[in-house]
Design an enzyme around this catalytic site. Structure first.
Site, mmCIF file in Angstrom:
data_model
loop_
_atom_site.group_PDB
_atom_site.id
_atom_site.type_symbol
_atom_site.label_atom_id
_atom_site.label_comp_id
_atom_site.label_asym_id
_atom_site.label_seq_id
_atom_site.Cartn_x
_atom_site.Cartn_y
_atom_site.Cartn_z
ATOM 1 N N ASN A 1 -0.834 -7.817 -3.685
ATOM 2 C CA ASN A 1 -1.399 -6.927 -4.690
ATOM 3 C C ASN A 1 -0.351 -6.073 -5.383
ATOM 4 O O ASN A 1 0.638 -5.666 -4.773
ATOM 5 C CB ASN A 1 -2.449 -6.004 -4.059
ATOM 6 C CG ASN A 1 -1.892 -5.150 -2.946
ATOM 7 O OD1 ASN A 1 -1.642 -5.643 -1.851
ATOM 8 N ND2 ASN A 1 -1.691 -3.860 -3.205
ATOM 9 N N ASP B 1 -7.442 -4.852 -5.309
ATOM 10 C CA ASP B 1 -6.630 -5.195 -4.130
ATOM 11 C C ASP B 1 -6.875 -6.618 -3.642
ATOM 12 O O ASP B 1 -6.937 -6.870 -2.443
ATOM 13 C CB ASP B 1 -6.882 -4.194 -2.982
ATOM 14 C CG ASP B 1 -6.024 -4.517 -1.768
ATOM 15 O OD1 ASP B 1 -4.860 -4.909 -1.951
ATOM 16 O OD2 ASP B 1 -6.517 -4.397 -0.634
ATOM 17 N N GLU C 1 0.832 -1.207 0.000
ATOM 18 C CA GLU C 1 0.000 0.000 0.000
ATOM 19 C C GLU C 1 0.864 1.253 0.000
ATOM 20 O O GLU C 1 0.352 2.380 -0.036
ATOM 21 C CB GLU C 1 -0.948 0.002 1.197
ATOM 22 C CG GLU C 1 -2.213 -0.803 0.958
ATOM 23 C CD GLU C 1 -1.940 -2.293 0.779
ATOM 24 O OE1 GLU C 1 -1.309 -2.884 1.669
ATOM 25 O OE2 GLU C 1 -2.333 -2.843 -0.270
HETATM 26 O O1 LIG Z 1 0.249 -5.332 0.682
HETATM 27 C C1 LIG Z 1 0.800 -5.417 1.762
HETATM 28 O O2 LIG Z 1 2.036 -5.321 1.937
HETATM 29 C C2 LIG Z 1 -0.080 -5.695 2.889
HETATM 30 C C3 LIG Z 1 0.386 -5.896 4.189
HETATM 31 C C4 LIG Z 1 -0.509 -6.244 5.180
HETATM 32 C C5 LIG Z 1 0.114 -6.491 6.498
HETATM 33 O O3 LIG Z 1 1.362 -6.487 6.550
HETATM 34 O O4 LIG Z 1 -0.537 -6.664 7.525
HETATM 35 C C6 LIG Z 1 -1.883 -6.386 4.853
HETATM 36 C C7 LIG Z 1 -2.242 -6.138 3.523
HETATM 37 N N1 LIG Z 1 -1.356 -5.798 2.595
HETATM 38 C C8 LIG Z 1 -3.572 -6.304 3.047
HETATM 39 O O5 LIG Z 1 -3.849 -6.107 1.860
HETATM 40 C C9 LIG Z 1 -4.571 -6.728 3.928
HETATM 41 O O6 LIG Z 1 -5.718 -6.947 3.563
HETATM 42 C C10 LIG Z 1 -4.225 -6.918 5.276
HETATM 43 C C11 LIG Z 1 -5.007 -7.306 6.350
HETATM 44 C C12 LIG Z 1 -4.185 -7.354 7.406
HETATM 45 C C13 LIG Z 1 -4.548 -7.721 8.749
HETATM 46 O O7 LIG Z 1 -3.622 -7.984 9.521
HETATM 47 O O8 LIG Z 1 -5.754 -7.740 9.080
HETATM 48 N N2 LIG Z 1 -2.926 -7.005 7.036
HETATM 49 C C14 LIG Z 1 -2.921 -6.747 5.721
HETATM 50 CA CA LIG Z 2 -2.105 -5.198 0.399
#
Ligand SMILES: O=C(O)c1cc(C(=O)O)c2c(n1)C(=O)C(=O)c1cc(C(=O)O)[nH]c1-2
Ligand SMILES: [Ca+2]
Ligand SMILES: O=C(O)c1cc(C(=O)O)c2c(n1)C(=O)C(=O)c1cc(C(=O)O)[nH]c1-2
Ligand SMILES: [Ca+2]
Lengths: 583, 84, 583, 84
Positions: C265, C307, C181
């Site tokens: 993503n 995403d 992100e």
């Molecule tokens: O694209 C990324 O690097 C990244 C990292 C993380 C993360 O490290 O927790 C999440 C997401 N994306 C993501 O898309 C996502 O839905 C998500 C949910 C969570 C969570 O812990 O509930 N982390 C993350």
């Molecule tokens: Ca993500």
């Protein structure tokens, strides 16, 4: 008026309407569904995290099937419908001035809520009263959580905070004060719950009129002192910054219309800076509810030299002592002595050591009420006092204890901590810490000084006999307090995170449970749908927890608490919530 | 209940029992001053600082009185006194 | 080497040595002491608060009678001796750069620890591996908690963080990356546990050499694409900021020596800014353990427009499908499809919708592997997409699911959330959020859209049949994942704070418990002194909890999570800790 | 496994199935550019910003290499590379 309704409501085991269960503050429940035979089967029924990590003191209220939960700063209030405690009925999350955090002496705690039941005649709804650390008192609609009124009681800019549980008497709410470590001159205030109007405000020091001293004050015990002493026992204007806050517990006797509570330590801790007996700090106060005038007052620790703040729990009982049926108030004080007085007129009935390791006093002169000092353990400038027992935490601090009237026993949560104490000079600046002493604390003689363990005891005390029926050591103290039940089981949480049940008669450990975090609240019990529940907060903190809470390393930091409790972090971590148990 | 006569305490050390009057028993420890003002232990408090608490309380009480008066009149609690 | 020892240790029910229990990551336990008949009597045995409030993901490890607990930022690690879990054996509390908080996308979570058992030949002690949000990987002496080595894996200054659980394969620890992100180009890295030395680092995008693509890549499925696509499917240098991080779960097949995981993503979310299929984001990767070279890779969502980060759990099973005994990897993807592939060569075996409300795809072309789009639910600049199912949270996010080999069922923790999506343009600045879309999320068609409830499901899936044996709705979703047991009971926590046990065959609710705070970890089970225990973290948070955790009000805040979960705060508050249950 | 021929997808809307080569199937949506550079959707990235990640990784890898080299030599892990 509210007394009658609250008194009736308190008799119903489905309710827990005030701190200490009813106006006697004996925290004794008539329920016996949970008893010595089955307590071993107690299990967690449900749990609730408050979302906050500072120490969780006090205990929840339960009224008409709804539980009201208080919490540490910023003092969120939650209402949980016991039919489905998995959903929050309402929540009140005040935005508070974060500056309040910097002037709290002993972690960011709160000791509970009060409930005022509406009368049919009034348009005022049922109210939950909540004190905020930033000095505000709020009345919330108990059904919706909406703010009903909100007043300023304490000004954090001059170091004044609020941690005490508000207390409903008649149609008033009584509110104390905190901040004697910042030179706050203590006062208690009564507000009309229906209007938020101030009814009376009475101070601990200063002119008699402001203290609430009239002609008949202490008339049955003139040797305690009577008029003019709020000024005469201070040098110059020192009474204006002289402490005597009240952040502990209240009791009320409706038949006498007297409110009981203790005023706290004089300020600063450095005794050399404040010649005199420093009246009426450190005093058991019996105030008329309607106007706050003092019926009697007994100063337990004149000219305090050790921070033996006198705000501890006041438990009312009616017992036969030396052949006489007496109305009593019993008070385990920080100074190492447990006092029992005739609550009608203040006669001193009993004054026993909380432990035989107390060394600052030789005894209490029962005629004069004067505690006789052992000069060896006094403190003064240019001198480092050593091996003083109790420490500044006292042999008893904010724990809300209990009294079992069937057994005639008080269940006391006792500290076992001694100290070295070295005063220093400092100027008074409003809103800044004003203590003037460096402390090292460590386990009392019965503890394990090498490992900093054995910092507490739990004891069963009989006032008529002046004796302890049983006594057990605790690793880090039962800082929060106890619950007594007709089932013959008494309960308490420990700083290191155990919730324990003991046989009320023998002290035998019947059951224990490892909570998420250490407990510094006191347990309560209530019935719902025919089942007896026992509830207790977890959430380590308070004065003994400041090292853990604020990550302090210097053993003398946290007013000396860090060193004594250096090992606490190896047993428990922060948390904040509620556990509810049933069979 | 008994009135306390001036009893002979230890002349050497303060034990709390030598009373000038009921409830007024403090005496300086040997070698320490009876009054700190002018002594080496004079905290030399600034009277302006000493006055701050009562000033602040007076102001809070005045604001609270306005709030509750308005509440009694209108049935509405307004915390912000600038709006009253 | 470690595989053999870990494989042996994982077979012992007294241990839980890696995420997902063993290298199949099926989180299935052979224990049946707790079963359908007695699970109703499950009770809390003990509890432990970590002292932290951000969301608690993952699950503890248990090795040789010691439990290792991970926690949210700052990622304290606790070792608890199961003989006396009331005392902390050791604790590691890293000081982290607080700036890490500002670049974490989805609350300050951590998905767990790894364990490396020493070999007798080596001087290296048993190690606990821990990833820190600030990008550090630390190896701790498992017996003492002392830091053994510490390397920099991710630089928060360029937006790169670490939330993934490290994963031990042979004498290496595999570490992923977070930050797509913020435009982070994702990579996976293997370190030698004995020296901290980097063994290999492989990226998701860019030149083949950096991705680990050689001559035989996808040789059995050339239609998936082979060489040069890490550059050719991007415009210009967009691959340098193209995402494809991996912060989910790993599995490993020792006989094939292949590590399985998904890349996430592409970046930014705004698809118009990055023409191309954006390989190899959104890809199931099968990498050779020793050198990290890709054996095969299957991109599930080419040119992602929603995403649908592809990092979800990979569960290895051996099943007969259409008459053939196959070695499989099954992967419930965020894009609404559950994939089963031949894990030897990447053949696509099954691709079923996670729910019949998926609307972005019409079907997957099983020959080409291409998911066929319904253009109506695509997204693009100057257009607001509406009623897109699944939402950006996918029909499945970070939950660690389980697979019961006796029943042939996968227990899936599924989201039921749809969305509106509107892209916007923004420049890339290293270390800043780089998303470019505004989202509104709300319950899927089967939920209660008026009250924002019904945001999740739990389902039992058979891959050979391509069917769901049972399915239940959840109020706010089972974000953390599931545990399957031979006792015929499957377990999972819910966001609103219940820990539930269901009949594995029927889905019938057999038992539930109200935890202090919502659960976003997954349960584990272990044996100690002959007793079977089930453990689970509580501590609401993660992406669905950001509104609650950071007190956000705008429904589109928190990358769209705040609106969907607006009601969560009425069911649960923050907390952070562990519950351990037994009969 | 099958190599994919260029099949006739919907000419009107992108459904992902019109492949230029295996694994390279994206096509612009109707009315949107094939390349964003120079279009109204050009993100105009600053190459200096785009280079930052790989620079930072190179530096981290160099520091880590120093640390583990020293560790292998001495058996002591020193994180602070200025002390190596
Ligand atoms: O694209 C990324 O690097 C990244 C990292 C993380 C993360 O490290 O927790 C999440 C997401 N994306 C993501 O898309 C996502 O839905 C998500 C949910 C969570 C969570 O812990 O509930 N982390 C993350
Ligand atoms: Ca993500
Ligand atoms: O003098 C005061 O105003 C004051 C306030 C408080 C408080 O408000 O918590 C404590 C104390 N003193 C104090 O002396 C003390 O031992 C203490 C312990 C605690 C606690 O919550 O553990 N509070 C306080
Ligand atoms: Ca005090």
């Amino acid at each position: 008026n509210a007394n009658d309704r609250l008194i009736e409501m308190a008799k119903n085991p489905e309710n827990y309407v005030m701190p200490g269960l009813d106006y006697t503050a004996d925290n004794y429940s008539e329920m016996d569904q949970i008893n010595t035979g089955n307590v071993k089967d107690l299990r967690v029924a449900w749990t609730f995290s408050t979302g906050l990590l500072n120490g969780h003191e006090g205990t929840p209220l339960v009224v008409d099937g709804v539980m009201y939960v208080n919490s540490s700063f910023p003092n969120n209030v939650y209402a949980l419908d016991l039919k489905n405690p998995g959903k929050i009925k309402w929540q009140y999350k005040p935005k508070q001035d974060p500056a309040a955090r910097a002037v709290a002496c002993c972690d960011l705690v709160n000791r509970g809520l009060a409930y005022w039941p509406t009368d049919d005649a009034s348009k005022t709804p049922n109210l939950i009263l909540s004190n905020q650390l930033d000095g505000h008192v709020v009345a919330l609609n108990a059904d919706t959580g909406e703010m009903y009124w909100k007043v300023e009681n304490s000004d954090i800019k001059v170091g004044s905070t609020l941690t005490v549980a508000p207390y409903v008497v008649k149609d008033m709410v009584i509110v104390g004060s905190s901040g004697a470590e910042l030179g706050v001159r203590g006062y208690a205030t009564a507000y009309n719950v229906k209007t938020g109007e101030q009814v009376w405000r009475r101070y601990a020091t200063g002119p008699d009129a402001e203290i609430g001293i009239g002609d008949d004050f202490n008339k049955d015990n003139p040797q305690y002192g009577q008029k003019g002493l709020g000024l005469a026992t201070w040098e110059g204007d020192a009474w204006k910054i002289g402490g005597g806050t009240n952040w502990g517990w209240y009791a009320y006797d409706p038949s006498l219309d007297l409110i009981y509570y203790g005023s706290g330590n004089p300020s600063p801790w450095n005794e050399t800076m404040r010649p005199g007996d420093n009246k009426w700090t450190m005093t058991i106060m019996a105030r008329n509810a309607d106007d706050g005038m003092l019926k009697w007052g007994y100063q337990k620790t004149p000219h305090d030299e050790w921070d033996y703040a006198g705000v501890n729990v006041m438990m009312l009982s009616d017992q036969k002592i030396d052949g006489k049926d007496l109305k009593l108030v019993t008070h385990p004080d920080r100074n190492g002595i447990i006092y029992t007085l005739n609550r009608v007129n203040g006669d001193l009935v009993r004054a026993d050591f909380l432990d035989d390791t107390v060394n600052v006093w030789t005894h209490v002169d029962m005629k004069t009420g004067i505690p006789v000092r052992n000069p060896e353990y006094g403190t003064r400038m240019d001198h480092k006092g050593k091996d003083i027992c109790p420490s500044a935490m006292g042999y008893h601090d904010q724990a809300h204890d209990s009294y079992d009237p069937e057994r005639g026993l008080f269940y006391l949560a006792i500290n076992h901590i001694c100290m070295d104490w070295e005063p220093f000079m400092l100027p008074y600046r409003a809103g800044q810490f004003f203590v003037g002493a460096t402390l090292s604390m460590y386990p009392g003689p019965k503890g394990d000084r090498a490992n900093y363990l054995g910092l507490g005891q739990v004891k069963a005390y009989s006032a008529p006999e002046g004796k302890y029926k049983w006594s057990v050591m605790e690793r880090f103290a039962a800082w929060g307090g106890t619950l007594a039940t007709k089932g013959g089981v008494m309960f308490y949480p420990t700083l290191d995170g155990y919730f324990k049940a003991r046989n009320s008669d023998t002290g035998e450990l019947l059951w224990k449970f490892k909570m998420p975090s250490g407990g510094i609240g006191y347990p309560m019990t209530y019935e719902h749908d025919g089942t007896q529940y026992v509830a207790v907060y977890y959430g380590v903190g308070g004065w003994p927890g400041v090292g853990l809470v604020f990550d302090l390393q210097d053993p003398t930091a946290g007013l000396g608490a860090v060193g004594a409790f250096r090992n606490l972090q190896n047993w428990t971590q922060q948390g904040g919530g509620l556990l509810v148990f049933s069979l | 209940a008994v009135a306390l006569a001036m009893t002979a305490g230890s002349a050497l050390a303060y034990d709390g029992t030598n009373c000038k009057a009921p409830g007024n028993c403090w005496e300086p420890k040997p070698g320490y001053p009876e009054k700190v003002k002018g002594s080496k232990y004079d905290p030399k408090h600034d009277p302006k600082e000493l006055a701050k608490q009562s000033e602040s309380i007076k102001e809070m009480e005045a604001r609270n009185a306005k709030r509750s008066a308005h509440f009694k009149e209108t049935g509405k609690w307004v915390y912000d006194v600038s709006k009253l």
